[in-house]
Design a protein around this motif. Structure first.
Motif, PDB file in Angstrom:
ATOM      1  N   SER A  42     -53.793  -3.992  37.407  1.00  0.00           N
ATOM      2  CA  SER A  42     -52.896  -3.807  38.535  1.00  0.00           C
ATOM      3  C   SER A  42     -51.603  -3.141  38.061  1.00  0.00           C
ATOM      4  CB  SER A  42     -52.599  -5.158  39.168  1.00  0.00           C
ATOM      5  OG  SER A  42     -51.838  -5.007  40.330  1.00  0.00           O
TER       6      SER A  42
ATOM      7  N   TYR B  87     -53.988  -4.820  48.198  1.00  0.00           N
ATOM      8  CA  TYR B  87     -53.060  -5.775  47.614  1.00  0.00           C
ATOM      9  C   TYR B  87     -52.269  -6.495  48.707  1.00  0.00           C
ATOM     10  CZ  TYR B  87     -53.744  -3.196  43.230  1.00  0.00           C
ATOM     11  OH  TYR B  87     -54.272  -2.605  42.118  1.00  0.00           O
ATOM     12  N   GLY B 107     -55.410  -8.029  43.592  1.00  0.00           N
ATOM     13  CA  GLY B 107     -55.940  -7.356  44.754  1.00  0.00           C
ATOM     14  C   GLY B 107     -57.408  -7.643  45.007  1.00  0.00           C
TER      15      GLY B 107
END
Lengths: 111, 114
Positions: A42, B87, B107
């Motif tokens: 991420s 997300y 996410g």
């Protein structure tokens, strides 16, 4: 909204060298951010860059490694210094213009 | 910022509604629920946000439970182009002095199948 462009879009660099990434916004914005996205991961915030002040770095990121410039309200640069293969990531510029918007990213590969 | 919990992945059928859950049980009273998505090789894209009322825009609907501890993003008619990582993020609204940062979790990787 804000339209953000980044240069370069991608690069392959040798370890030990440095790369400067440019971020250009089509409107004046106060708050600008730099994120890193390592492969398969991420996004992680590197620093906040506000015009007229020193950048504020997140835990684990230091100015010597990731110096940032913010000369005006539409432009910023992030330098990745003394690169190693662990720096291979996508680097993204982001701004707040009512909502938060992101650039397309710079894909960096360090060999 | 409060943390969020999302399923790591989900599949949905093209043309059907996609319902993406998010838990945020420690959300504070002044924190909003934001949704972004990241299509492969692109930067994250803002979808929608809300405080406590349900919200709808041209992209999606956001349903927030009355206790605000969870929410659902609804893509009403999923297309193949909706394949992305979604997300769910909670944060103080952007115009506040503190908490401007977006903190991304893992996410949900959504795959829309024909």
């Amino acid at each position: 909204s804000a339209v953000i462009s980044q240069k370069p879009s991608r690069d392959i660099c040798q370890r030990g060298t440095s790369l400067t990434i440019q971020c250009q916004v089509d409107s004046q914005v106060t708050m600008m951010f730099w994120y890193r996205q390592q492969p398969g991961q991420s996004l992680t915030l590197i620093a906040t860059a506000n015009q007229g002040s020193e950048a504020t770095y997140e835990s684990g990121f230091v100015i010597d490694k990731f110096p940032i410039s913010r000369p005006n309200l539409t432009f910023s640069t992030l330098t990745v210094s003394n690169m190693s293969p662990e720096d291979s990531s996508i680097y993204l510029c982001s701004v707040i213009a009512y909502e938060q918007y992101f650039g397309p990213g710079t894909r960096l590969t360090v060999t | 910022d409060a943390k969020t919990t999302q399923p790591p992945s989900m599949d949905c059928a093209e043309g059907r509604a996609a319902n993406l859950p998010c838990n945020h049980s420690t959300i504070s009273g002044n924190e909003y629920v934001y949704w972004y998505r990241q299509i492969h090789s692109q930067g994250p894209q803002y979808i929608i946000h809300g405080l406590k009322n349900n919200e709808t825009n041209e992209m999606a609907s956001l349903i927030i439970t009355e206790d605000r501890k969870s929410s659902t993003l609804i893509l009403p008619h999923a297309t193949l182009r909706d394949t992305a990582v979604y997300y769910c993020i909670v944060r103080v609204a952007h115009h506040k002095a503190a908490g401007n940062k977006l903190t991304f979790g893992g996410g949900t990787r959504v795959l829309v199948k024909p």
